[in-house]
Motif scaffolding. Structure first.
Motif, PDB file in Angstrom:
ATOM      1  N   THR A  68      15.693  38.267  21.574  1.00 44.70           N
ATOM      2  CA  THR A  68      14.247  38.191  21.828  1.00 44.70           C
ATOM      3  C   THR A  68      13.875  37.416  23.087  1.00 44.70           C
ATOM      4  OG1 THR A  68      13.949  36.120  20.599  1.00 44.70           O
ATOM      5  CG2 THR A  68      13.842  38.177  19.326  1.00 44.70           C
ATOM      6  N   GLY A  69      14.774  36.594  23.603  1.00 46.40           N
ATOM      7  CA  GLY A  69      14.427  35.738  24.738  1.00 46.40           C
ATOM      8  C   GLY A  69      13.552  34.550  24.363  1.00 46.40           C
ATOM      9  N   ALA A  70      13.409  34.276  23.076  1.00 47.21           N
ATOM     10  CA  ALA A  70      12.571  33.160  22.633  1.00 47.21           C
ATOM     11  C   ALA A  70      13.101  31.834  23.187  1.00 47.21           C
ATOM     12  CB  ALA A  70      12.550  33.095  21.096  1.00 47.21           C
ATOM     13  N   THR A  71      12.173  30.903  23.437  1.00 49.13           N
ATOM     14  CA  THR A  71      12.553  29.562  23.877  1.00 49.13           C
ATOM     15  C   THR A  71      12.962  28.745  22.660  1.00 49.13           C
ATOM     16  OG1 THR A  71      10.886  29.709  25.595  1.00 49.13           O
ATOM     17  CG2 THR A  71      11.745  27.511  25.130  1.00 49.13           C
ATOM     18  N   VAL A  72      14.080  28.027  22.783  1.00 52.03           N
ATOM     19  CA  VAL A  72      14.576  27.214  21.664  1.00 52.03           C
ATOM     20  C   VAL A  72      14.269  25.747  21.945  1.00 52.03           C
ATOM     21  CG1 VAL A  72      16.606  26.581  20.294  1.00 52.03           C
ATOM     22  CG2 VAL A  72      16.442  28.874  21.307  1.00 52.03           C
ATOM     23  N   TYR A  73      13.658  25.089  20.946  1.00 51.65           N
ATOM     24  CA  TYR A  73      13.361  23.655  21.019  1.00 51.65           C
ATOM     25  C   TYR A  73      14.178  22.954  19.940  1.00 51.65           C
ATOM     26  CZ  TYR A  73       9.243  25.181  23.644  1.00 51.65           C
ATOM     27  OH  TYR A  73       8.404  25.751  24.572  1.00 51.65           O
ATOM     28  N   GLY A  74      14.686  21.762  20.248  1.00 49.85           N
ATOM     29  CA  GLY A  74      15.467  21.063  19.235  1.00 49.85           C
ATOM     30  C   GLY A  74      15.597  19.593  19.563  1.00 49.85           C
ATOM     31  N   PRO A  75      16.237  18.847  18.657  1.00 52.52           N
ATOM     32  CA  PRO A  75      16.361  17.398  18.835  1.00 52.52           C
ATOM     33  C   PRO A  75      17.253  17.029  20.015  1.00 52.52           C
ATOM     34  CG  PRO A  75      17.557  18.118  16.876  1.00 52.52           C
ATOM     35  CD  PRO A  75      16.838  19.316  17.392  1.00 52.52           C
ATOM     36  N   ALA A  76      16.802  16.046  20.800  1.00 51.61           N
ATOM     37  CA  ALA A  76      17.528  15.621  21.997  1.00 51.61           C
ATOM     38  C   ALA A  76      18.898  15.060  21.656  1.00 51.61           C
ATOM     39  CB  ALA A  76      16.704  14.563  22.738  1.00 51.61           C
ATOM     40  N   ARG A  77      19.003  14.407  20.481  1.00 51.40           N
ATOM     41  CA  ARG A  77      20.214  13.651  20.194  1.00 51.40           C
ATOM     42  C   ARG A  77      21.187  14.387  19.282  1.00 51.40           C
ATOM     43  NH1 ARG A  77      16.528   9.485  21.436  1.00 51.40           N
ATOM     44  NH2 ARG A  77      15.313   9.728  19.536  1.00 51.40           N
ATOM     45  N   GLU A  78      21.069  15.714  19.164  1.00 46.85           N
ATOM     46  CA  GLU A  78      22.003  16.444  18.304  1.00 46.85           C
ATOM     47  C   GLU A  78      22.564  17.647  19.040  1.00 46.85           C
ATOM     48  OE1 GLU A  78      20.517  17.134  14.347  1.00 46.85           O
ATOM     49  OE2 GLU A  78      20.384  14.972  14.004  1.00 46.85           O
TER      50      GLU A  78
END
Ligand code: ZN
Ligand code: FE
Length: 258
Positions: A68-78
């Motif tokens: 899909t090309g979706a943007t992935v957001y996630g925790p900085a420290r993992e």
């Protein structure tokens, strides 16, 4: 805006938020239910929000991003499948015209984050991953009881009408434990019968709300006398006014509870 819990594996929910055209999903441990919902509803995937690194929360990220090309957001420290926009407390994410504030909620994992939207169709919305469950909280795999207490206190301080979107349907087993802790809690008994009726029809018990959890969730009630007394009865070392020790004793008790 539409908010849907997509069932995955045996007891996970992949939360999907969509406006009829675009969608956002949270913690897609499996791409299959998401791909199916996108095609059934004719949606394109704008973003993927990840709360922590466990496989049942990130297993579908790569396949969905590739498709899909979706943007992935996630925790900085993992460790999250890259490329990922790395977030921690103080960051905000804009998607579907909504603004999500990022909260640091360590305890279940060391870098766990949550996503809080102050206003979505008139009420706040929280995606809390495996930190807070209805009637319970996540296991302490990487964090300490003190960290988990601070994280839960932070979530409990959100407005009472905040809809709480947890990533597992653990409610009935959590409530069984909650009743062992607080057998005299009338709100808990009433809520238990409501949730049993929902599960008998195979309906989700979620989202919950912050106000409801404050009334029924022993892990948010460690400063209430009945809960502190129950923790001390279980472990005589616990001082009733020591909220961290009460939480630690409850968590250990729950780990062994059947
Ligand atoms: Zn987890
Ligand atoms: Fe999980």
């Amino acid at each position: 805006m539409n908010l849907l819990p997509l069932p995955a594996f045996t007891d996970n929910y992949i939360w999907m938020l969509h406006d009829g055209l675009q969608a956002v999903v949270v913690d897609p441990g499996d791409s299959v239910p998401v791909t199916k919902a996108l095609s059934d509803l004719g949606l394109s995937l704008q973003a993927i929000l990840v709360t922590h690194h466990h496989p049942d929360h990130v297993g579908g990220v790569d396949a969905l991003r590739d498709a899909t090309g979706a943007t992935v957001y996630g925790p900085a420290r993992e460790r999250i499948p890259v490329p990922v926009v790395r977030l921690s407390a103080g960051y905000t994410v804009e998607c579907l015209g909504l603004r999500f504030e990022v909260l640091d909620v360590p305890g279940h994992t060391a870098g766990h984050i949550a996503y809080y939207c102050p206003a979505m169709d008139g009420a706040p919305l929280l995606f809390c991953g495996d930190t807070l469950f209805s009637g319970g909280c996540g296991r302490l795999f990487e964090g300490t009881p003190a960290q988990m207490l601070r994280s839960l206190d932070q979530l409990a301080a959100l407005p009472g009408d905040t809809r709480v979107c947890c990533t597992h349907e653990y409610t009935l087993s959590n409530l069984k434990f909650a009743r062992a802790v607080e057998p005299g809690n009338a709100a808990l008994l009433y809520y238990s019968s409501r949730c049993e009726a929902l599960r008998a029809q195979n309906l989700p018990t979620l989202p919950s709300t912050v106000a409801l959890e404050q009334d029924i969730n022993p892990f948010l009630r460690v400063r209430h006398a009945a809960v502190a007394q129950a923790a001390q009865a279980r472990d005589a070392q616990v001082q009733q006014e020591d909220a961290v020790a009460v939480l630690a004793a409850l968590r250990e008790w729950k780990n062994e509870f059947r």
